[in-house]
Design an enzyme around this catalytic site. Structure first.
Site, mmCIF file in Angstrom:
data_model
loop_
_atom_site.group_PDB
_atom_site.id
_atom_site.type_symbol
_atom_site.label_atom_id
_atom_site.label_comp_id
_atom_site.label_asym_id
_atom_site.label_seq_id
_atom_site.Cartn_x
_atom_site.Cartn_y
_atom_site.Cartn_z
ATOM 1 N N LYS A 1 0.840 -1.208 0.000
ATOM 2 C CA LYS A 1 0.000 0.000 0.000
ATOM 3 C C LYS A 1 0.871 1.252 0.000
ATOM 4 O O LYS A 1 0.657 2.179 -0.767
ATOM 5 C CB LYS A 1 -0.909 0.019 1.236
ATOM 6 C CG LYS A 1 -1.923 -1.098 1.271
ATOM 7 C CD LYS A 1 -2.825 -1.007 2.481
ATOM 8 C CE LYS A 1 -2.064 -1.170 3.797
ATOM 9 N NZ LYS A 1 -1.403 -2.469 3.958
ATOM 10 N N THR A 2 1.870 1.243 0.883
ATOM 11 C CA THR A 2 2.746 2.406 0.961
ATOM 12 C C THR A 2 3.525 2.544 -0.350
ATOM 13 O O THR A 2 3.710 3.644 -0.871
ATOM 14 C CB THR A 2 3.699 2.260 2.169
ATOM 15 O OG1 THR A 2 2.892 2.116 3.346
ATOM 16 C CG2 THR A 2 4.591 3.462 2.329
ATOM 17 N N ASP B 1 -1.691 7.877 3.784
ATOM 18 C CA ASP B 1 -1.270 6.520 4.176
ATOM 19 C C ASP B 1 -1.855 6.187 5.560
ATOM 20 O O ASP B 1 -2.215 7.095 6.318
ATOM 21 C CB ASP B 1 0.270 6.456 4.245
ATOM 22 C CG ASP B 1 0.795 5.009 4.197
ATOM 23 O OD1 ASP B 1 -0.015 4.079 3.999
ATOM 24 O OD2 ASP B 1 2.014 4.808 4.358
ATOM 25 N N GLU B 2 -1.942 4.912 5.899
ATOM 26 C CA GLU B 2 -2.427 4.463 7.221
ATOM 27 C C GLU B 2 -3.771 5.101 7.572
ATOM 28 O O GLU B 2 -3.996 5.557 8.696
ATOM 29 C CB GLU B 2 -1.401 4.802 8.323
ATOM 30 C CG GLU B 2 0.002 4.270 8.069
ATOM 31 C CD GLU B 2 0.208 2.831 8.508
ATOM 32 O OE1 GLU B 2 -0.764 2.195 8.964
ATOM 33 O OE2 GLU B 2 1.348 2.340 8.368
ATOM 34 N N GLN C 1 -5.543 -3.369 10.707
ATOM 35 C CA GLN C 1 -4.405 -2.828 11.451
ATOM 36 C C GLN C 1 -4.770 -1.559 12.215
ATOM 37 O O GLN C 1 -3.889 -0.762 12.555
ATOM 38 C CB GLN C 1 -3.250 -2.527 10.501
ATOM 39 C CG GLN C 1 -2.653 -3.769 9.872
ATOM 40 C CD GLN C 1 -1.429 -3.423 9.034
ATOM 41 O OE1 GLN C 1 -0.395 -3.047 9.556
ATOM 42 N NE2 GLN C 1 -1.552 -3.538 7.731
ATOM 43 N N ARG D 1 5.081 -7.829 10.654
ATOM 44 C CA ARG D 1 6.291 -7.017 10.465
ATOM 45 C C ARG D 1 7.450 -7.873 9.958
ATOM 46 O O ARG D 1 8.475 -7.351 9.516
ATOM 47 C CB ARG D 1 6.747 -6.351 11.784
ATOM 48 C CG ARG D 1 5.804 -5.370 12.442
ATOM 49 C CD ARG D 1 5.318 -4.301 11.529
ATOM 50 N NE ARG D 1 4.016 -4.644 10.975
ATOM 51 C CZ ARG D 1 3.541 -4.141 9.837
ATOM 52 N NH1 ARG D 1 4.226 -3.280 9.130
ATOM 53 N NH2 ARG D 1 2.349 -4.491 9.380
HETATM 54 P P1 ATP Z 1 1.787 -2.245 5.935
HETATM 55 O O1 ATP Z 1 0.343 -2.670 5.912
HETATM 56 O O2 ATP Z 1 2.577 -3.003 6.907
HETATM 57 O O3 ATP Z 1 1.917 -0.756 6.008
HETATM 58 P P2 ATP Z 1 2.117 -2.033 3.084
HETATM 59 O O4 ATP Z 1 0.881 -2.609 2.486
HETATM 60 O O5 ATP Z 1 2.209 -0.570 3.136
HETATM 61 O O6 ATP Z 1 2.373 -2.689 4.488
HETATM 62 P P3 ATP Z 1 4.676 -1.919 1.818
HETATM 63 O O7 ATP Z 1 5.439 -1.550 3.008
HETATM 64 O O8 ATP Z 1 4.377 -0.885 0.790
HETATM 65 O O9 ATP Z 1 3.314 -2.639 2.251
HETATM 66 O O10 ATP Z 1 5.351 -3.138 1.075
HETATM 67 C C1 ATP Z 1 5.804 -4.281 1.787
HETATM 68 C C2 ATP Z 1 7.061 -4.824 1.161
HETATM 69 O O11 ATP Z 1 6.770 -5.430 -0.102
HETATM 70 C C3 ATP Z 1 8.083 -3.747 0.851
HETATM 71 O O12 ATP Z 1 9.363 -4.277 1.095
HETATM 72 C C4 ATP Z 1 7.844 -3.457 -0.610
HETATM 73 O O13 ATP Z 1 8.970 -2.926 -1.240
HETATM 74 C C5 ATP Z 1 7.501 -4.840 -1.156
HETATM 75 N N1 ATP Z 1 6.631 -4.788 -2.357
HETATM 76 C C6 ATP Z 1 5.402 -4.293 -2.425
HETATM 77 N N2 ATP Z 1 4.870 -4.431 -3.676
HETATM 78 C C7 ATP Z 1 5.812 -5.037 -4.416
HETATM 79 C C8 ATP Z 1 5.897 -5.461 -5.796
HETATM 80 N N3 ATP Z 1 4.896 -5.290 -6.639
HETATM 81 N N4 ATP Z 1 7.039 -6.046 -6.171
HETATM 82 C C9 ATP Z 1 8.064 -6.239 -5.321
HETATM 83 N N5 ATP Z 1 8.050 -5.869 -4.020
HETATM 84 C C10 ATP Z 1 6.948 -5.273 -3.570
HETATM 85 MG MG MG Z 2 2.394 0.753 4.761
#
Ligand code: ATP
Ligand code: MG
Length: 679
Positions: free
Chosen positions: A49-50, A240-241, A271, A626
């Site tokens: 998402k981030t 975000d969040e 979350q 995490r």
């Molecule tokens: P959280 O809910 O914990 O905030 P998030 O959904 O924001 O997580 P991110 O932190 O953006 O997730 O991504 C998690 C990990 O996966 C990061 O290391 C990111 O670089 C990797 N990632 C996300 N999408 C891809 C993709 N399409 N290809 C490769 N790596 C990815």
């Molecule tokens: Mg995130």
């Protein structure tokens, strides 16, 4: 005859050359490249998402959007810096005009420009928590509240009441009734202080953190022309969040996005862990209704964790009823190792295991910065801090101060220090200064009386402390409390013999300090828990002098390896509460103290409130998600020195939420003095 001539302008912007198709999966790509309008990305942990938001910013700039039209709201300023840093590396355009930061920092920037409109000047001061406390203290004094022998709630408690009211848009009385019922007797006085505090802030041209949100919303609501300025500017708002926004933050976003601006919010309802600070999950769940026509994107792939960790996370959150159903598939291949569940005999062994295991991982090539120890509450990190310090392993604590540097731990230690070192003026002053009505001058007078009594220079303490101390002249307001303090000292050393550390701590806590905590801090329970932990730690010492020496050494050693100075964050193990770990990831995660009453938290279990238990479970979900490669869930079987007397620990009920085949049980044996633990 006219001639047709065409102007060829150079492309206004150079493209970043990012291959969005390759960097993103289909769902992420759809969100990143979506047209203008409202969009919600709701997806599980580690689904990118981030990352989607970061690429969205790059995409917008790549497609001709001026960076100054973008507003990026993140949970911490650090996250904002990281995201904009990444965008800056990727796109060739100058992105310095883009606004990114927390709600508070953006609020402050806006208010700075329009302070005059709401009765402040541009140079208004921002009160941090300490400044706020000092101001409240002086306001309370100025209000001349009649307290008699009762304790009026301290500034910290009032600050938290006022803050919750501001952040939830509730009346002060409502917050008192629902969250602080023990303050009902003071309701009128608190209202009076609140009014005076508002006036004082205005008079001194100062704003506290809550003002930065509330007054920004107020400014926009009372000055539609100013709101229009920002609506015209921020054509693209990204958040975000989003699951942890509160009513005021939600309102701010909706106001700015009004009209036809684009708004993209990303979050995960599973979350949401800040309801205690006013976060309102209905904001994310109600997004589609509040923004008709909003596109909702889901991401079904998890990129962070190996499938073994993901399976456990998915199973763990499934036990919650109130949530969007999501199914996350792992993008990463299997690691062949399942998350470890590790029961240990007691808290000390738990710490020994965690630290030895993380050393193993480090020796096998994992940087210390890739390892985190997570816990529900700061005090649960005590043994880990001790063990890391003893082994000279550098660590960074994001959940608070180092254990022995905390004010309440030092307060309790002051009683003990004075009893064993009767010339210790600093400890005496700290102890006496806890009494209501005992300021520096009164403490100094008490100290002179103590010196005059002749006992300071005696080799032994008075057989009965109160025989000596009760005769001292103390301020009227402190009389009852002084009397209590004297009798507490009687228990700390009777007939010249000091009690053992846990007995001393028990007497201090139950005799005087618990009352003080409740009147002084809004988080009295957490602080009390720290002191109970201190008592448990003290159970390992027969001699109070040795115990106190150890405390001093621990707070000055500070986990720095052999005094070599500052160590970069990448070379430190992270110790963090789960709340502080939101949005972050590590190669290996140790989640400790998985015991009913510790996690889930004891108060939640007593209350039998399903909503609170569900929030605890979301917190558990945040913790386990995490981890990228390795996850260790540990708990002690016994707590032989338990303050409450509950020696046997019951494993956390969260273990019942997932099938046994998802985990691997570790039996840790004691290998005596060898370096190896035979598994
Ligand atoms: P959280 O809910 O914990 O905030 P998030 O959904 O924001 O997580 P991110 O932190 O953006 O997730 O991504 C998690 C990990 O996966 C990061 O290391 C990111 O670089 C990797 N990632 C996300 N999408 C891809 C993709 N399409 N290809 C490769 N790596 C990815
Ligand atoms: Mg995130």
């Amino acid at each position: 005859m006219s001639r047709q001539y065409t102007l060829h302008r150079p492309a206004a912007t150079r493209s970043s050359g990012i291959d969005y198709r390759a960097a993103l999966n289909d769902d992420q790509y759809a969100a990143v490249t979506s047209g203008p309008g409202r969009a919600l990305v709701i997806a599980g942990a580690g689904s990118g998402k981030t990352r989607t938001l970061t690429y969205r910013v790059a995409w917008l700039i790549d497609h001709g959007v001026d960076p100054r039209e973008i507003l990026l709201l993140t949970f911490t300023n650090k996250a904002a810096r990281e995201m904009t840093g990444r965008v800056r590396e990727q796109v060739p355009q100058d992105t310095s005009a883009l606004w990114a930061g927390t709600f508070h920092s953006i609020g402050s920037r806006i208010l700075r420009r329009h302070a005059e409109e709401i009765g402040f000047t541009r140079s208004f001061s921002i009160l941090d928590r300490d400044d706020q406390k000092s101001m409240l203290k002086s306001v309370i004094e100025a209000c001349r509240i009649e307290t008699g022998q009762r304790r009026f709630p301290k500034p910290e408690v009032l600050a938290s009441v006022f803050s919750l009211a501001e952040n939830t848009g509730s009346a002060i009385e409502e917050v008192i009734d629902t969250r602080h019922p023990h303050l009902i007797e003071w309701e009128d006085e608190i209202a009076k202080v609140h009014k005076a505090y508002l006036e004082r802030k205005l008079a001194t041209n100062s704003m506290d953190f809550d003002d930065l949100l509330v007054r920004t919303v107020g400014l926009f609501e009372s000055h539609p022309d100013i709101l229009d300025l920002y609506r015209l500017r921020f054509r693209h708002i990204l958040v975000d969040e989003y699951q942890d926004t509160n009513a005021v933050q939600g309102r701010l976003v909706d106001l700015l996005a009004g009209g036809d601006n684009s708004l993209m919010a990303v979050g995960d309802d599973a979350q949401s862990i800040y309801s205690w600070r006013g976060a309102d999950m209905s904001l994310i769940l109600g997004f589609p209704e509040r923004h008709p026509g909003a596109k909702v994107y889901t991401i079904e792939t998890n990129y962070r964790s190996v499938p073994e960790i993901l399976d456990l996370s998915n199973a763990a959150i499934r036990a919650n009823r109130g949530r969007f159903e999501k199914s996350l598939q792992a993008a990463r291949p299997s690691a062949g190792v399942r998350p470890a569940v590790v029961p240990l005999p007691d808290p000390q062994s738990q710490a020994a295991f965690v630290v030895q295991r993380l050393c193993d991982l480090h020796e096998a090539g994992m940087p210390l910065g890739e390892i985190a120890v997570l816990y529900r509450a700061h005090f649960q990190s005590l043994e880990i801090q001790l063990e890391l310090t003893a082994r000279g392993i550098p660590f960074a604590i994001t959940s608070g101060l180092r254990f022995f540097e905390q004010a309440h731990v030092k307060d309790v230690a002051a009683f003990m220090r004075f009893v064993v070192n009767r010339r210790d003026e600093v400890s005496f002053t700290r102890m006496a200064g806890l009494l209501p009505g005992c300021g520096p001058a009164a403490c100094a007078r008490l100290w002179s009386q103590w010196l005059a009594s002749g006992w300071a220079d005696c080799d032994t303490p008075p057989p009965v402390w109160s025989d000596v101390l009760l005769g001292f002249k103390v301020p009227k307001k402190s009389e009852a409390h002084w009397c209590q303090l004297c009798h507490t000292l009687d228990e700390l050393s009777a007939d010249g013999v000091p009690a053992r550390p846990p007995e001393m701590i028990f007497s201090i806590l139950e005799g005087v300090y618990d009352d003080y905590l409740r009147a002084t801090f809004d988080n009295a329970d957490t602080r009390r828990a720290d002191i109970e932990r201190l008592s448990e730690y003290g159970g390992g010492f027969e001699d109070v002098v040795e115990f106190l020496a150890q405390l001093s050494l621990m707070s000055s050693a500070d986990g720095e390896p052999n005094g070599k100075g500052e160590v970069a964050d990448e070379a430190k193990v992270t110790l963090s509460s789960i709340h502080q770990a939101k949005g972050l990831e590590w190669g290996a995660v140790f989640l400790i103290w998985l015991v009913d009453g510790q996690f889930p938290n004891g108060r939640v279990l007593e209350g039998e409130d399903d909503d609170l238990l569900e929030e605890e479970r979301r917190l558990f979900y945040v913790a386990v998600t995490r981890a990228r490669d390795e996850l260790y869930l540990t708990y002690p079987l016994f707590n032989p020195r338990s303050y409450s007397g509950d020696v046997v620990c019951r494993p956390s009920r969260f273990f019942e939420d997932f099938p046994q085949e998802l985990i691997e049980h570790w039996n840790v044996g004691d290998g005596g003095f060898s370096d190896e633990i035979p598994f």
